[in-house]
Design a protein around this motif. Structure first.
Motif, PDB file in Angstrom:
ATOM      1  N   GLY B 202       4.212   4.006  -0.602  1.00  0.00           N
ATOM      2  CA  GLY B 202       3.469   3.473   0.539  1.00  0.00           C
ATOM      3  C   GLY B 202       2.357   2.523   0.143  1.00  0.00           C
ATOM      4  O   GLY B 202       2.334   1.984  -0.956  1.00  0.00           O
ATOM      5  N   GLU B 203       1.442   2.326   1.075  1.00  0.00           N
ATOM      6  CA  GLU B 203       0.345   1.390   0.871  1.00  0.00           C
ATOM      7  C   GLU B 203      -0.735   1.960  -0.037  1.00  0.00           C
ATOM      8  O   GLU B 203      -1.405   1.227  -0.759  1.00  0.00           O
ATOM      9  CB  GLU B 203      -0.290   1.036   2.229  1.00  0.00           C
ATOM     10  CG  GLU B 203       0.582   0.168   3.117  1.00  0.00           C
ATOM     11  CD  GLU B 203       0.815  -1.213   2.505  1.00  0.00           C
ATOM     12  OE1 GLU B 203      -0.173  -1.820   2.041  1.00  0.00           O
ATOM     13  OE2 GLU B 203       1.977  -1.665   2.478  1.00  0.00           O
ATOM     14  N   SER B 204      -0.890   3.285   0.014  1.00  0.00           N
ATOM     15  CA  SER B 204      -2.031   3.883  -0.689  1.00  0.00           C
ATOM     16  C   SER B 204      -1.724   4.181  -2.162  1.00  0.00           C
ATOM     17  O   SER B 204      -2.636   4.269  -2.974  1.00  0.00           O
ATOM     18  CB  SER B 204      -2.449   5.171   0.014  1.00  0.00           C
ATOM     19  OG  SER B 204      -1.412   6.131  -0.124  1.00  0.00           O
ATOM     20  N   GLY B 205      -0.448   4.314  -2.477  1.00  0.00           N
ATOM     21  CA  GLY B 205      -0.081   4.718  -3.836  1.00  0.00           C
ATOM     22  C   GLY B 205      -0.115   3.558  -4.815  1.00  0.00           C
ATOM     23  O   GLY B 205      -0.412   2.425  -4.431  1.00  0.00           O
ATOM     24  N   PRO B 206       0.177   3.840  -6.079  1.00  0.00           N
ATOM     25  CA  PRO B 206       0.241   2.762  -7.072  1.00  0.00           C
ATOM     26  C   PRO B 206       1.344   1.769  -6.700  1.00  0.00           C
ATOM     27  O   PRO B 206       2.303   2.120  -6.022  1.00  0.00           O
ATOM     28  CB  PRO B 206       0.608   3.489  -8.373  1.00  0.00           C
ATOM     29  CG  PRO B 206       0.341   4.921  -8.127  1.00  0.00           C
ATOM     30  CD  PRO B 206       0.480   5.151  -6.657  1.00  0.00           C
ATOM     31  N   LYS B 207       1.162   0.519  -7.155  1.00  0.00           N
ATOM     32  CA  LYS B 207       2.126  -0.539  -6.823  1.00  0.00           C
ATOM     33  C   LYS B 207       3.101  -0.728  -7.982  1.00  0.00           C
ATOM     34  O   LYS B 207       2.688  -0.741  -9.148  1.00  0.00           O
ATOM     35  CB  LYS B 207       1.379  -1.845  -6.602  1.00  0.00           C
ATOM     36  CG  LYS B 207       0.448  -1.818  -5.407  1.00  0.00           C
ATOM     37  CD  LYS B 207       1.201  -2.130  -4.125  1.00  0.00           C
ATOM     38  CE  LYS B 207       0.415  -1.721  -2.896  1.00  0.00           C
ATOM     39  NZ  LYS B 207       0.388  -0.257  -2.665  1.00  0.00           N
ATOM     40  N   ILE B 208       4.380  -0.880  -7.646  1.00  0.00           N
ATOM     41  CA  ILE B 208       5.371  -1.227  -8.671  1.00  0.00           C
ATOM     42  C   ILE B 208       5.534  -2.733  -8.636  1.00  0.00           C
ATOM     43  O   ILE B 208       6.068  -3.286  -7.678  1.00  0.00           O
ATOM     44  CB  ILE B 208       6.716  -0.538  -8.408  1.00  0.00           C
ATOM     45  CG1 ILE B 208       6.522   0.983  -8.337  1.00  0.00           C
ATOM     46  CG2 ILE B 208       7.715  -0.891  -9.504  1.00  0.00           C
ATOM     47  CD1 ILE B 208       7.776   1.741  -7.973  1.00  0.00           C
ATOM     48  N   ILE B 209       5.017  -3.381  -9.669  1.00  0.00           N
ATOM     49  CA  ILE B 209       5.023  -4.844  -9.688  1.00  0.00           C
ATOM     50  C   ILE B 209       6.183  -5.341 -10.541  1.00  0.00           C
ATOM     51  O   ILE B 209       6.405  -4.871 -11.644  1.00  0.00           O
ATOM     52  CB  ILE B 209       3.687  -5.379 -10.247  1.00  0.00           C
ATOM     53  CG1 ILE B 209       2.558  -4.993  -9.287  1.00  0.00           C
ATOM     54  CG2 ILE B 209       3.741  -6.895 -10.426  1.00  0.00           C
ATOM     55  CD1 ILE B 209       1.192  -5.178  -9.860  1.00  0.00           C
ATOM     56  N   ASN B 210       6.928  -6.291  -9.986  1.00  0.00           N
ATOM     57  CA  ASN B 210       8.063  -6.856 -10.707  1.00  0.00           C
ATOM     58  C   ASN B 210       7.620  -8.098 -11.476  1.00  0.00           C
ATOM     59  O   ASN B 210       6.898  -8.935 -10.952  1.00  0.00           O
ATOM     60  CB  ASN B 210       9.156  -7.228  -9.690  1.00  0.00           C
ATOM     61  CG  ASN B 210      10.291  -7.996 -10.337  1.00  0.00           C
ATOM     62  OD1 ASN B 210      10.455  -9.184 -10.112  1.00  0.00           O
ATOM     63  ND2 ASN B 210      11.062  -7.323 -11.160  1.00  0.00           N
TER      64      ASN B 210
END
Lengths: 363, 223
Positions: B202-210
Motif C-alpha cells: 500500500g501507500e504506507s509501506g516500503p516502496k518497491i522501486i524498479n
C-alpha cells in the motif's frame, strides 16, 4: 566429328573456331611435310603432328584436339605411309607404327587437355578463395569499425561526463546557500543534459541502440520517466490516467522511459509554468499508446513532423535546449519498432502520442 | 572508524571522494589502477570499496572478479557508463550496489551506509524496514500492527527484498533465490508478484522501486 563436343552440349562459338583452326593446322602441316618428304622421310611428319597436338592441347578444348589426333593419324597414313594415297598399309612395321602413333596422339591430346582443365579449375578455385577471403575481410573490417565506433563513443562519453561529475561532487562539498555555487550548479545540469543528448543522438543515429526487451510494468516505465525530471516537472502538476489494471508489456522499459522522459521535458519547457501536463496510457489493438498533453502554445502550424528532426527548434523558443530531445525520442521509439507523432488539441496545447506495438500479458 | 578504498583512475575524482569520505569520518586509501587496488585491498583490509568500472588496463569487472575470490568486502560501483548490462554483470559478480556519475554526495553516502550495514548478523529473526517487519521464525510479515497475508512466493520475495533493503537486487538474483530449481522463465511471474506485493504494501509501506533493465530496490516510504 562435330558431335564429339563435350558432354553433348551444343558447340560454343569458340569450339567451332577451334575445330576449323585444328583442321587448317593439320592441312598446313601436312602440305609442308609433303613438300619436305623427299628429305625427311615419313616419320618426321608423325613427330610434327604430335607436336602440333600437344601445343593445341595446352590451349584448346578436348573435342578439337581429339579430332586433330584422329585426323592427323589418317592423313599420315594416307599421304606418308607407303603405299601412298591409300589407307592401306603394306609393311607390318608400319602397321605397328600407325597404331602406336594413333594411341600416342590420342593420349597426348587427352592428357594435355586434362592438364589444362585441372589448371583452370585450380585457378578458378583460387579465385573463389580470394573472393571469399576478401568478403570475410570486409565483414571483419565492418565489425571492427563498429567496435571502434562504440569504444570511441564510450571513451568520449567518459571524457565528457567525468568533469561534469567532478563539478557536481565539488559543488556538493561547497554546501548550500552560496548563490554563485547555485548558478554553477544550474549551468552544470544544463551542460550535463546537452552532453547526454549529444551522446544519445549519436548512439541513435549510428544504430548503436540495442533494445533489450523484457516484461515491463507500465507503472515502472512512467516512474522512471518522471523521477529524474522532478525539478523540471515541479512547476507542472502531472496527472496520469488509465494506468490501472494495465497488462505487462514486452519492451525495453529503459528506452521507452527515456523517450517518454524527453517528451515530458519538452512539455515542461514549452508550456507556461503552472499549467498541468496530462499523461494517459492505453493498450489499443495490440499497441501501447502513451499520450502526453500539455497546455502550452501548441505546435506551430505545419511543423508537426519537423519538430522531430534533429536541431529543429520552434521559431519563438527560448534560449537553451539543443533541439535534440524529440529527435532522440523518435529515434528510440523507432528502435523499439514504434513511432511518435504530435498534434494540436482543439482546446489548445500540444499532444504527443508515443505508439508501440507490443506483446501484452495480463498482470 | 571505517576504512574505505577508492579505486579510480581520475585523480580529481579520487581527491574529491577522499575529502567527502574523510569529512564523514572514513579513513581513506586510494589506488589509480586495478592491480594496485587489489594489493591495497589485501594490505589495508578496507571496510568498503569504491570501484570505478572504467579503469584503464585491468578493468573494473576484472578487479571485482579477483577481489571476490578472497574477500566479501562491500563494493560500490562508480560508473559513468549507462549500459545496464555492465552494471548487471558487476552486481551479479558480487558488487553490492552502484552509483552513476555524476552522483550527489548524499546519494553516495547513503549507498555506502546501506551496503556496509548489509553484514547483518542473524541474531534476531526479525527483519525490519520502516513499518514493515518480517518474522522469519514464524514466517509472518506485518505492516505496523496489521498482519500481511502473503502467499509463500510473495513472502520469499519480500523477505529477499527486505534483507537487501535499500540495495539493488538484480532480477536474476531474485529469480535464483525465490524460484530456486525451477527452470522456466520467471521474469513474468516476478512482475506479477511484485505487483501484488506493491498492492499489499500500500501507500504506507516500503516502496518497491524498479531500476529498468537491472532489478528492484526496497526503499522505506518517503525515501
Amino acid at each position: 566429328m562435330k558431335t564429339t563436343g563435350r558432354n553433348k552440349q551444343p558447340l560454343t562459338v569458340s569450339e567451332v573456331g577451334e575445330y576449323s583452326w585444328g583442321f587448317t593446322l593439320i592441312f598446313v602441316l601436312a602440305s609442308a611435310c609433303w613438300a619436305l618428304l623427299p628429305y625427311t622421310g615419313p616419320h618426321f611428319a608423325a613427330l610434327v603432328f604430335l607436336l602440333a597436338i600437344v601445343i593445341a592441347g595446352l590451349r584448346w578444348n578436348r573435342g578439337p584436339v581429339l579430332m586433330m589426333a584422329t585426323m592427323s593419324a589418317l592423313v599420315w597414313n594416307f599421304l606418308f605411309i607407303p603405299p601412298q594415297w591409300t589407307l592401306h598399309i603394306a609393311s607390318p612395321q608400319d602397321v605397328v607404327m600407325f597404331v602406336l602413333f594413333f594411341v600416342v596422339a590420342l593420349s597426348m591430346g587427352h592428357l594435355t587437355t586434362c592438364l589444362r582443365a585441372r589448371e583452370d579449375a585450380l585457378q578458378r578455385h583460387h579465385h573463389e578463395r580470394e573472393q571469399l577471403l576478401a568478403e570475410k575481410h570486409r565483414a571483419e573490417l565492418l565489425a571492427e569499425s563498429e567496435r571502434l565506433h562504440r569504444t570511441l563513443l564510450d571513451s568520449v562519453s567518459h571524457e565528457l561526463k567525468t568533469p561534469i561529475a567532478i563539478i557536481r561532487t565539488a559543488l556538493d562539498g561547497l554546501g548550500e546557500g552560496n548563490p554563485f555555487a547555485a548558478e554553477i550548479e544550474t549551468a552544470n545540469r544544463r551542460l550535463q543534459r546537452i552532453v547526454e543528448n549529444f551522446l544519445e543522438i549519436t548512439r541513435v543515429e549510428s544504430d548503436a541502440v540495442r533494445p533489450h526487451s523484457e516484461w515491463c510494468e507500465i507503472g515502472d516505465v512512467l516512474h522512471s520517466a518522471t523521477a529524474p525530471l522532478q525539478r523540471e516537472l515541479g512547476g507542472h502538476p502531472v496527472t496520469i490516467n488509465g494506468n490501472e489494471n494495465l497488462p505487462l508489456v514486452m519492451t525495453d522499459g529503459r528506452l521507452l522511459a527515456q523517450a517518454l522522459g524527453n517528451v515530458l521535458h519538452n512539455a515542461s519547457i514549452y508550456a507556461p509554468s503552472g499549467t498541468p501536463i496530462e499523461v494517459s496510457v492505453a493498450v489499443v489493438d495490440g499497441a501501447l499508446e502513451l499520450r502526453v498533453r500539455d497546455h502550452g502554445p501548441g505546435v506551430a502550424e505545419g511543423t508537426e513532423s519537423r519538430i522531430f528532426e534533429k536541431f529543429f527548434r520552434a521559431p519563438d523558443s527560448a534560449a537553451g535546449g539543443t533541439g535534440l530531445g524529440l529527435a532522440i525520442s523518435r529515434g528510440l521509439m523507432r528502435a523499439l519498432h514504434g513511432d511518435i507523432a504530435a498534434q494540436n488539441q482543439p482546446g489548445g496545447g500540444a499532444e504527443f502520442i508515443l505508439r508501440l506495438p507490443v506483446k501484452t500479458r495480463l498482470a | 572508524m571505517s576504512k574505505a578504498l577508492i579505486i579510480d583512475d581520475e585523480t580529481q575524482m579520487r581527491r574529491l571522494l577522499r575529502m567527502v569520505l574523510e569529512s564523514r569520518g572514513y579513513e581513506v586509501c586510494e589506488a589509480a589502477e586495478g592491480q594496485i587496488g587489489l594489493q591495497e585491498a589485501s594490505f589495508h583490509r578496507p571496510d568498503v570499496v569504491l570501484l570505478d568500472l572504467g579503469l584503464p588496463g585491468m578493468g573494473g569487472i576484472e578487479v571485482l572478479k579477483r577481489m571476490r575470490e578472497w574477500s566479501d568486502v562491500p563494493v560500490l560501483i562508480l560508473s559513468v557508463r549507462d549500459q545496464e548490462s555492465i552494471k548487471v554483470e558487476a552486481l551479479e559478480l558480487g558488487a553490492d550496489d552502484f552509483v552513476t556519475k555524476p552522483f550527489g554526495t548524499s546519494e553516495l553516502l547513503a549507498r555506502l551506509a546501506v551496503i556496509q550495514r548489509r553484514r547483518f548478523t542473524r541474531q534476531s529473526p526479525l527483519v525490519v524496514v520502516g513499518n514493515l517487519s518480517i518474522d522469519l521464525l514464524h514466517h509472518e510479515a506485518s505492516l505496523g500492527e496489521q498482519a500481511l497475508k502473503l502467499t509463500p512466493t510473495e513472502f520469499a520475495l519480500l523477505k529477499m527484498l527486505a534483507e537487501h533493503a535499500g540495495r539493488i537486487v538484480t532480477q536474476n538474483q531474485i529469480i535464483r533465490q525465490v524460484w530456486a530449481g525451477q527452470n522456466s522463465d520467471q521474469s513474468e511471474g516476478l512482475r506479477v508478484h511484485i505487483n501484488h506485493l506493491r498492492k499489499k504494501l500500500g501507500e504506507s509501506g516500503p516502496k518497491i522501486i524498479n531500476e529498468p533493465g537491472i532489478g528492484y530496490r526496497l526503499a522505506e516510504a518517503g525515501e
